[in-house]
Design a protein around this motif. Structure first.
Motif, PDB file in Angstrom:
ATOM      1  N   UNK A   1       0.828  -1.210   0.000  1.00  0.00           N
ATOM      2  CA  UNK A   1       0.000   0.000   0.000  1.00  0.00           C
ATOM      3  C   UNK A   1       0.863   1.262   0.000  1.00  0.00           C
ATOM      4  N   UNK A   2       1.990   1.223   0.701  1.00  0.00           N
ATOM      5  CA  UNK A   2       2.892   2.375   0.678  1.00  0.00           C
ATOM      6  C   UNK A   2       3.454   2.611  -0.721  1.00  0.00           C
ATOM      7  N   UNK A   3       3.811   1.513  -1.413  1.00  0.00           N
ATOM      8  CA  UNK A   3       4.310   1.645  -2.782  1.00  0.00           C
ATOM      9  C   UNK A   3       3.223   2.189  -3.710  1.00  0.00           C
ATOM     10  N   UNK A   4       1.978   1.760  -3.498  1.00  0.00           N
ATOM     11  CA  UNK A   4       0.871   2.269  -4.302  1.00  0.00           C
ATOM     12  C   UNK A   4       0.649   3.756  -4.044  1.00  0.00           C
TER      13      UNK A   4
ATOM     14  N   UNK B   1      -9.013  10.524  -5.393  1.00  0.00           N
ATOM     15  CA  UNK B   1      -8.399   9.195  -5.559  1.00  0.00           C
ATOM     16  C   UNK B   1      -7.146   9.057  -4.689  1.00  0.00           C
ATOM     17  N   UNK B   2      -6.387  10.137  -4.550  1.00  0.00           N
ATOM     18  CA  UNK B   2      -5.194  10.103  -3.709  1.00  0.00           C
ATOM     19  C   UNK B   2      -5.559   9.954  -2.239  1.00  0.00           C
ATOM     20  N   UNK B   3      -6.624  10.664  -1.830  1.00  0.00           N
ATOM     21  CA  UNK B   3      -7.053  10.574  -0.426  1.00  0.00           C
ATOM     22  C   UNK B   3      -7.532   9.168  -0.088  1.00  0.00           C
ATOM     23  N   UNK B   4      -8.157   8.515  -1.033  1.00  0.00           N
ATOM     24  CA  UNK B   4      -8.613   7.149  -0.769  1.00  0.00           C
ATOM     25  C   UNK B   4      -7.447   6.217  -0.450  1.00  0.00           C
ATOM     26  N   UNK B   5      -6.372   6.326  -1.190  1.00  0.00           N
ATOM     27  CA  UNK B   5      -5.219   5.459  -0.915  1.00  0.00           C
ATOM     28  C   UNK B   5      -4.556   5.812   0.401  1.00  0.00           C
ATOM     29  N   UNK B   6      -4.574   7.124   0.765  1.00  0.00           N
ATOM     30  CA  UNK B   6      -4.023   7.518   2.061  1.00  0.00           C
ATOM     31  C   UNK B   6      -4.862   6.957   3.209  1.00  0.00           C
ATOM     32  N   UNK B   7      -6.187   6.969   3.042  1.00  0.00           N
ATOM     33  CA  UNK B   7      -7.061   6.398   4.072  1.00  0.00           C
ATOM     34  C   UNK B   7      -6.811   4.889   4.221  1.00  0.00           C
ATOM     35  N   UNK B   8      -6.671   4.224   3.097  1.00  0.00           N
ATOM     36  CA  UNK B   8      -6.392   2.775   3.148  1.00  0.00           C
ATOM     37  C   UNK B   8      -5.052   2.517   3.823  1.00  0.00           C
TER      38      UNK B   8
ATOM     39  N   UNK C   1      -3.602   4.447   6.123  1.00  0.00           N
ATOM     40  CA  UNK C   1      -3.767   4.697   7.555  1.00  0.00           C
ATOM     41  C   UNK C   1      -4.462   3.522   8.252  1.00  0.00           C
ATOM     42  N   UNK C   2      -5.460   2.958   7.586  1.00  0.00           N
ATOM     43  CA  UNK C   2      -6.171   1.820   8.177  1.00  0.00           C
ATOM     44  C   UNK C   2      -5.242   0.617   8.332  1.00  0.00           C
ATOM     45  N   UNK C   3      -4.402   0.385   7.339  1.00  0.00           N
ATOM     46  CA  UNK C   3      -3.449  -0.727   7.441  1.00  0.00           C
ATOM     47  C   UNK C   3      -2.433  -0.499   8.553  1.00  0.00           C
ATOM     48  N   UNK C   4      -2.038   0.744   8.752  1.00  0.00           N
ATOM     49  CA  UNK C   4      -1.113   1.047   9.847  1.00  0.00           C
ATOM     50  C   UNK C   4      -1.757   0.763  11.208  1.00  0.00           C
ATOM     51  N   UNK C   5      -3.035   1.120  11.327  1.00  0.00           N
ATOM     52  CA  UNK C   5      -3.764   0.812  12.571  1.00  0.00           C
ATOM     53  C   UNK C   5      -3.883  -0.703  12.761  1.00  0.00           C
ATOM     54  N   UNK C   6      -4.219  -1.399  11.680  1.00  0.00           N
ATOM     55  CA  UNK C   6      -4.332  -2.861  11.761  1.00  0.00           C
ATOM     56  C   UNK C   6      -2.993  -3.497  12.119  1.00  0.00           C
TER      57      UNK C   6
END
Length: 472
Positions: A194-197, A214-221, A223-228
């Motif tokens: 996700x970071x590479x994306x 579209x950029x904000x969507x990838x940032x939200x994803x 952030x969610x992965x970092x929390x997970x």
């Protein structure tokens, strides 16, 4: 002289009784010392090594480089407080065998009298005494010993039952540790992709190829992965605490320890387990089933004892008196007359208690039967689910290989490959979840059957090892 002789006999009887008396020895129990002892426990303990060698009947390199489920099971049998308590309770019940075998002690009743109405030239004192000898009738001692023997057997069987419960908790803790570790690894992979994306999308946004949304969507994803990922790290740490508690160790004892998860990393061959045959064995030979039968036998012996108690015991009362130079010997007996009742109340209670244990045994067998059938049904369900997960994983891998080939051919960009790689990582996580389900199904089946499935330990090794005295 006769008076002196009587006194000497009495003193000798008392002296013989006192010579066999036990002496109290204080054994202090102090919380700080107990705490230090528990915190000092390790998996490299020499006593644990001797215990494992005796259980496996073979030597091994010590300390172990890695620990699998069976080796940790033996460590739990050595350390876990539940087993220590079960052994202590069995020792307490076993000591009752000595009490049950004891015969009632005889008693002596010496006394002297002084006569005031005889001539002063005569001896005004005379001595007398009675010896009371209890005699149990109707085989009461034998029934009492039988009851204690059956209760002792039940207590030893409950040590084995406790061992299976300890092993079941250990397997679940080991599985949770493996699942947490693998989940954290897969989340780290997803996070990297996700970071590479995000980097690729930021470049496209700078070039004006995508919108800010579209950029904000990838940032939200991201952030969610970092929390997970943070939650997965917490789960991994907590799983080690759970595993340490399942073994009976402080969590610090697992520092630097490597675990062998090879048995958990592959699906068990559940379809080859002869559940029907093992169900019949479990319903007859599970430790809790045998313990319930021993409890019933003890209730039968208790009923026999109460029936025997309707026949009174006899107390022989030989006596001796020395009076005015004469030796007087008497022989008497004391017999209780069963005229008001013939012990009907205790007999009725013992009969009801025997019936209660019979009903308990049937209820236990029915519960075991339901547990085994439910576990078997769960195995059938998870097998079909595993087949679907395997197909899905293979499809995702094929899709990833196709994306890599298309990238090399210049037909797709790197972002498309990263998206496919992320989907593959998510599919691997789903595959891991199903794998954990299959292992959980195996745990449930082993727990209900009380039979070591996919294990190098045998039932005999488990039973013999837990009955062995340990002192960590």
């Amino acid at each position: 002289m006769h008076k002196l002789f009587s006194i000497i006999i009495v003193v000798n009887f008392i002296g013989l009784g006192l010579t066999g008396c036990a002496r109290f020895q204080e054994v202090p129990l102090q919380a700080p010392a107990t705490m230090l002892n528990m915190e000092a426990r390790t998996l490299s303990d020499a006593g644990l090594y001797d215990f494992m060698v005796a259980a496996l009947a073979k030597d091994s390199v010590w300390p172990l480089k890695s620990w699998n489920i069976d080796q940790l099971s033996l460590a739990a049998f050595y350390y876990h407080p539940d087993l220590a308590l079960a052994r202590a309770q069995a020792d307490t019940v076993d000591a009752a065998n000595m009490t049950a075998a004891q015969r009632p002690n005889p008693s002596i009743n010496p006394s002297t009298s002084y006569l005031t109405h005889i001539a002063t030239t005569a001896m005004p004192w005379y001595a007398l005494g009675n010896l009371n000898i209890p005699i149990e009738t109707a085989g009461k001692r034998g029934f009492r010993m039988d009851k204690a023997k059956h209760l002792s057997a039940a207590a030893k069987l409950r040590i084995k039952e406790t061992a299976w419960l300890v092993r079941a908790r250990l397997r679940l803790a080991m599985l949770e540790t493996y699942a947490a570790q693998e989940a954290e690894r897969l989340l780290q992979r997803q996070l990297g992709i996700q970071q590479a994306m995000s980097v690729s999308l930021e470049q496209q946004f700078s070039a004006g190829e995508i919108t800010r949304l579209e950029l904000m969507r990838t940032h939200l994803a991201l952030n969610q992965l970092q929390l997970n990922s943070s939650a997965a790290q917490k789960r991994t740490a907590e799983s080690r605490v759970l595993l340490a508690a399942a073994v009976g160790l402080p969590v610090t004892a697992l520092s630097g320890i490597t675990f062998d998860f090879s048995d958990l990393a592959k699906p068990p061959v559940l379809e080859r387990i002869p559940v029907r045959d093992l169900r019949s064995i479990a319903l007859q030979q599970r430790p809790d089933v045998l313990a319930a039968l021993a409890d019933y036998d003890a209730a039968q012996s208790a009923l026999q004892l109460e029936i025997a108690n309707q026949y009174p015991n006899v107390q022989a009362n030989p006596g001796y008196a020395w009076e005015l130079g004469e030796n007087l010997w008497t022989l008497g007996a004391l017999i209780q007359l069963p005229v008001l009742h013939q012990n009907q109340g205790p007999i009725a209670e013992a009969e009801a208690r025997r019936h209660e244990f019979a009903v308990r045994f049937e209820a236990l067998q029915l519960r075991i039967l339901g547990d085994i059938d439910r576990a078997d049904a769960g195995v059938a369900a998870v097998l079909s689910k595993w087949q679907v997960a395997e197909k899905q994983k293979q499809l995702q891998q094929d899709n990833l290989q196709s994306a890599q080939a298309l990238l090399q051919a210049g037909e797709v960009d790197r972002l498309a490959l990263l998206s496919t790689a992320l989907e593959n990582a998510i599919a691997e996580r789903s595959h891991l979840d199903v794998l954990i389900e299959t292992q959980q199904a195996l745990n449930t089946l082993e727990d209900t059957l009380r039979f070591p499935l996919a294990s190098t330990l045998t039932t005999t090794q488990i039973s013999d090892s837990v009955l062995r005295k340990t002192s960590p």
